[in-house]
Write a protein that holds these residues in place. Structure first.
Motif, PDB file in Angstrom:
ATOM      1  N   PHE A   2     -16.053   7.642  29.393  1.00 46.86           N
ATOM      2  CA  PHE A   2     -15.499   9.090  29.480  1.00 46.86           C
ATOM      3  C   PHE A   2     -16.214  10.160  28.880  1.00 46.86           C
ATOM      4  N   VAL A   3     -15.969  11.365  29.011  1.00 48.70           N
ATOM      5  CA  VAL A   3     -16.627  12.452  28.489  1.00 48.70           C
ATOM      6  C   VAL A   3     -16.626  12.329  26.969  1.00 48.70           C
ATOM      7  N   ASP A   4     -15.790  11.497  26.296  1.00 49.22           N
ATOM      8  CA  ASP A   4     -16.078  11.695  24.792  1.00 49.22           C
ATOM      9  C   ASP A   4     -15.768  10.406  24.425  1.00 49.22           C
ATOM     10  N   ALA A   5     -15.876   9.361  24.839  1.00 47.32           N
ATOM     11  CA  ALA A   5     -15.947   7.828  24.301  1.00 47.32           C
ATOM     12  C   ALA A   5     -16.198   7.068  25.361  1.00 47.32           C
ATOM     13  N   VAL A   6     -16.670   5.713  24.937  1.00 45.79           N
ATOM     14  CA  VAL A   6     -17.433   4.748  25.951  1.00 45.79           C
ATOM     15  C   VAL A   6     -16.855   3.443  25.357  1.00 45.79           C
ATOM     16  N   VAL A   7     -16.624   2.662  26.147  1.00 49.03           N
ATOM     17  CA  VAL A   7     -15.946   1.178  25.804  1.00 49.03           C
ATOM     18  C   VAL A   7     -17.005   0.460  24.952  1.00 49.03           C
ATOM     19  N   VAL A   8     -16.654   0.126  23.743  1.00 49.54           N
ATOM     20  CA  VAL A   8     -17.590  -0.461  22.923  1.00 49.54           C
ATOM     21  C   VAL A   8     -17.369  -2.049  22.874  1.00 49.54           C
ATOM     22  N   GLU A   9     -16.165  -2.488  23.083  1.00 48.13           N
ATOM     23  CA  GLU A   9     -16.149  -3.892  23.133  1.00 48.13           C
ATOM     24  C   GLU A   9     -14.753  -4.200  23.958  1.00 48.13           C
ATOM     25  N   THR A  10     -14.549  -5.548  24.761  1.00 52.70           N
ATOM     26  CA  THR A  10     -13.526  -6.028  25.506  1.00 52.70           C
ATOM     27  C   THR A  10     -13.017  -7.322  24.847  1.00 52.70           C
ATOM     28  N   SER A  11     -11.792  -6.908  24.404  1.00 53.82           N
ATOM     29  CA  SER A  11     -11.114  -8.436  23.945  1.00 53.82           C
ATOM     30  C   SER A  11     -10.103  -8.834  24.972  1.00 53.82           C
ATOM     31  N   GLY A  12      -9.947 -10.031  25.155  1.00 52.25           N
ATOM     32  CA  GLY A  12      -9.193 -10.615  26.096  1.00 52.25           C
ATOM     33  C   GLY A  12      -8.192 -11.654  25.424  1.00 52.25           C
ATOM     34  N   MET A  13      -6.795 -11.600  25.747  1.00 53.95           N
ATOM     35  CA  MET A  13      -5.616 -12.442  25.314  1.00 53.95           C
ATOM     36  C   MET A  13      -5.682 -13.605  26.451  1.00 53.95           C
ATOM     37  N   VAL A  14      -6.226 -14.747  26.277  1.00 53.27           N
ATOM     38  CA  VAL A  14      -6.284 -16.004  27.106  1.00 53.27           C
ATOM     39  C   VAL A  14      -5.392 -16.853  26.898  1.00 53.27           C
ATOM     40  N   LEU A  15      -5.229 -17.878  27.705  1.00 50.75           N
ATOM     41  CA  LEU A  15      -4.551 -18.979  27.539  1.00 50.75           C
ATOM     42  C   LEU A  15      -5.330 -20.094  26.962  1.00 50.75           C
ATOM     43  N   ALA A  16      -5.240 -20.796  26.061  1.00 50.93           N
ATOM     44  CA  ALA A  16      -5.897 -21.978  25.331  1.00 50.93           C
ATOM     45  C   ALA A  16      -5.062 -23.107  25.018  1.00 50.93           C
ATOM     46  N   TYR A  17      -5.619 -24.182  25.189  1.00 52.65           N
ATOM     47  CA  TYR A  17      -4.979 -25.465  24.814  1.00 52.65           C
ATOM     48  C   TYR A  17      -5.999 -26.484  23.962  1.00 52.65           C
ATOM     49  N   ASP A  18      -5.486 -27.563  23.408  1.00 53.10           N
ATOM     50  CA  ASP A  18      -5.891 -28.288  22.558  1.00 53.10           C
ATOM     51  C   ASP A  18      -6.363 -29.597  23.544  1.00 53.10           C
ATOM     52  N   SER A  19      -7.424 -29.704  23.872  1.00 49.01           N
ATOM     53  CA  SER A  19      -8.164 -30.849  24.889  1.00 49.01           C
ATOM     54  C   SER A  19      -7.727 -32.209  24.401  1.00 49.01           C
ATOM     55  N   ARG A  20      -7.368 -32.387  23.095  1.00 52.45           N
ATOM     56  CA  ARG A  20      -6.861 -33.720  22.697  1.00 52.45           C
ATOM     57  C   ARG A  20      -5.523 -34.130  23.280  1.00 52.45           C
ATOM     58  N   ALA A  21      -4.618 -33.068  23.340  1.00 56.29           N
ATOM     59  CA  ALA A  21      -3.346 -33.113  23.887  1.00 56.29           C
ATOM     60  C   ALA A  21      -3.212 -33.467  25.448  1.00 56.29           C
ATOM     61  N   PHE A  22      -4.471 -32.795  25.985  1.00 53.53           N
ATOM     62  CA  PHE A  22      -4.654 -32.871  27.649  1.00 53.53           C
ATOM     63  C   PHE A  22      -5.916 -33.392  27.991  1.00 53.53           C
ATOM     64  N   PRO A  23      -6.241 -34.606  27.609  1.00 51.41           N
ATOM     65  CA  PRO A  23      -7.596 -34.941  28.000  1.00 51.41           C
ATOM     66  C   PRO A  23      -7.903 -35.088  29.324  1.00 51.41           C
ATOM     67  N   LYS A  24      -7.053 -35.038  30.359  1.00 55.46           N
ATOM     68  CA  LYS A  24      -7.383 -34.780  31.594  1.00 55.46           C
ATOM     69  C   LYS A  24      -7.365 -33.575  32.189  1.00 55.46           C
ATOM     70  N   ILE A  78      -4.285 -16.720  22.841  1.00 52.92           N
ATOM     71  CA  ILE A  78      -5.397 -16.432  22.010  1.00 52.92           C
ATOM     72  C   ILE A  78      -6.351 -15.446  22.263  1.00 52.92           C
ATOM     73  N   TYR A  79      -7.119 -14.742  21.313  1.00 49.99           N
ATOM     74  CA  TYR A  79      -8.237 -13.871  21.630  1.00 49.99           C
ATOM     75  C   TYR A  79      -9.226 -14.611  21.961  1.00 49.99           C
ATOM     76  N   ASP A  80      -9.949 -14.091  23.033  1.00 47.97           N
ATOM     77  CA  ASP A  80     -11.026 -14.913  23.565  1.00 47.97           C
ATOM     78  C   ASP A  80     -12.235 -15.103  22.628  1.00 47.97           C
ATOM     79  N   GLY A  81     -12.487 -14.077  21.778  1.00 50.53           N
ATOM     80  CA  GLY A  81     -13.471 -14.051  20.703  1.00 50.53           C
ATOM     81  C   GLY A  81     -13.104 -15.038  19.698  1.00 50.53           C
ATOM     82  N   ARG A  82     -11.820 -15.239  19.279  1.00 47.85           N
ATOM     83  CA  ARG A  82     -11.550 -16.289  18.301  1.00 47.85           C
ATOM     84  C   ARG A  82     -11.717 -17.711  19.007  1.00 47.85           C
ATOM     85  N   ALA A  83     -11.410 -17.915  20.147  1.00 44.56           N
ATOM     86  CA  ALA A  83     -11.472 -19.069  20.833  1.00 44.56           C
ATOM     87  C   ALA A  83     -12.826 -19.484  20.806  1.00 44.56           C
ATOM     88  N   MET A  84     -13.807 -18.775  21.356  1.00 45.75           N
ATOM     89  CA  MET A  84     -15.115 -18.939  21.205  1.00 45.75           C
ATOM     90  C   MET A  84     -15.784 -19.248  20.051  1.00 45.75           C
TER      91      MET A  84
END
Length: 377
Positions: free
Chosen positions: A141-163, A253-259
């Motif tokens: 923008f004229v007076d701002a620029v995106v500095v970071e992007t956060s994503g709210m994503v779907l996460a799961y426990d791989s132990r609960a769904f091994p397949k 979950i926030y993507d950064g938290r998940a990673m």
């Protein structure tokens, strides 16, 4: 709204992502080129005062961005830590004494602050061509620029769904195929409303604007999943912890938290389909003590290699797609600037959210009121 299928993302392919490994072999040469460029274009004296959220964020940005900036330019970066920048920026503006130079401002807060004249124009003449070409015009923008992007994503426990666990919000709602306790963010309702619309079959491109008929449809769908929400999480660290403790089988979950959790060995997997992207903007404050130095730091942190350093230090990328070639392959495949991930995401419409309804209420406020009433019922 942004359309990540167009513009600078076009032409970035799976092959180019795989070739990012080759880019890692020349990082030292690139670092030298960045340092030489900064010494020539951005050298200065004194300091620049920058807002920061503190903790791991500040540590990562200082190590990957601020310290290299100081080494190359001679300009010292001074951190000021607060939970939120916006209230303090407004207070300084009203008092007529601005002590900071740069603030990171949330999407929903930017329009009002912009209209109030709190920021000065970004000096894009300081940016190198790679930064300009890699950063979508809609994020500059004229007076701002995106500095970071956060994503709210779907996460799961791989132990609960091994397949393999749920890959989209339709499957999140499918308690027969994917049983187990669920979690959603409880403080604000916008992301959950969008998730519910996708679960109800609304196409990504049809989510916005969140008209009253869509809100009615979303809350009907939310009624279905409400009995299966074992806990509404409110702090960013709760979601990965509850997954790791097996208190959730799946959650938003926030993507950064998940990673970050995955890097530490947590048995978590996440999917980008139907993720909601949100932005924070870097702004140069009008009346700040070191405006020239602030412009130089903004230009530096948007250079592709430095943007990659920001991403590695925070897990939240800025929009410069050219950073992909400087990221480790495992991280390049997970971040939102990866075009394959970006194409599956939804970007909120801040202009609509800040718009007024016929009764005078702002859309964002009305949605939140409905959400809190529904939660309490």
């Amino acid at each position: 709204m942004l359309n990540f299928r167009d513009g600078p993302f076009r032409g970035l392919t799976r092959r180019s992502l795989l070739q990012s490994t080759a880019g890692l072999l020349s990082v030292s040469c690139v670092a030298e080129a960045t340092r030489a460029w900064a010494e020539e274009r951005l050298a200065g004296t004194g300091e620049v005062v920058v807002f920061s959220w503190g903790g791991a964020f500040t540590d990562g940005v200082r190590r990957n961005v601020y310290e290299p900036f100081t080494k190359a330019t001679g300009i010292e970066v001074v951190d000021v830590v607060a939970d939120l920048a916006e209230p303090q920026v407004k207070a300084m503006h009203q008092a007529g004494r601005v002590d900071w130079d740069i603030a990171y401002v949330a999407t929903g807060k930017y329009p009002e602050m912009h209209e109030s004249g709190m920021f000065v124009p970004i000096d894009y003449s300081l940016w190198d061509q790679e930064s300009l070409e890699g950063t979508p015009p809609q994020t500059r923008f004229v007076d701002a620029v995106v500095v970071e992007t956060s994503g709210m994503v779907l996460a799961y426990d791989s132990r609960a769904f091994p397949k393999g666990g749920p890959q989209n919000w339709v499957e999140f709602w499918d308690v027969a195929k994917f049983p187990g306790p669920r979690g959603l963010f409880g403080s604000t309702g916008r992301t959950n409303i969008q998730f519910a619309l996708m679960a109800a079959g609304v196409a990504h491109k049809e989510i916005w604007p969140l008209t009253d008929d869509k809100l009615d449809r979303a809350f009907e769908k939310l009624n279905e999943i409400k009995p299966h929400i074992s806990k509404w999480w409110t702090a960013g660290g709760e979601a990965p912890q509850l997954l790791n403790n097996r208190e959730y089988a799946m959650c938003s979950i926030y993507d950064g938290r998940a990673m970050a959790a995955i890097r530490q060995g947590a048995p978590i997997k996440f999917a980008w389909d139907g993720a909601i992207l949100g932005y924070d903007y870097a702004t140069v404050l009008k009346g700040g003590p070191n405006t020239s130095n602030a412009q130089k730091l903004i230009a530096f942190l948007n250079r592709a290699q430095i943007a990659a350093g920001w991403t590695q230090g925070t897990n939240y990328p800025g929009p410069n797609t050219n950073q992909i070639k400087y990221l480790p392959p495992d991280l390049a495949s997970q971040v939102s600037v990866n075009p394959e991930n970006a194409s599956r995401c939804i970007v909120e419409d801040p202009a609509w959210l800040m718009g007024k309804r016929p009764d005078g209420k702002i859309n964002a406020e009305y949605i939140q009121e409905r959400w809190l009433a529904w939660r309490a019922a």
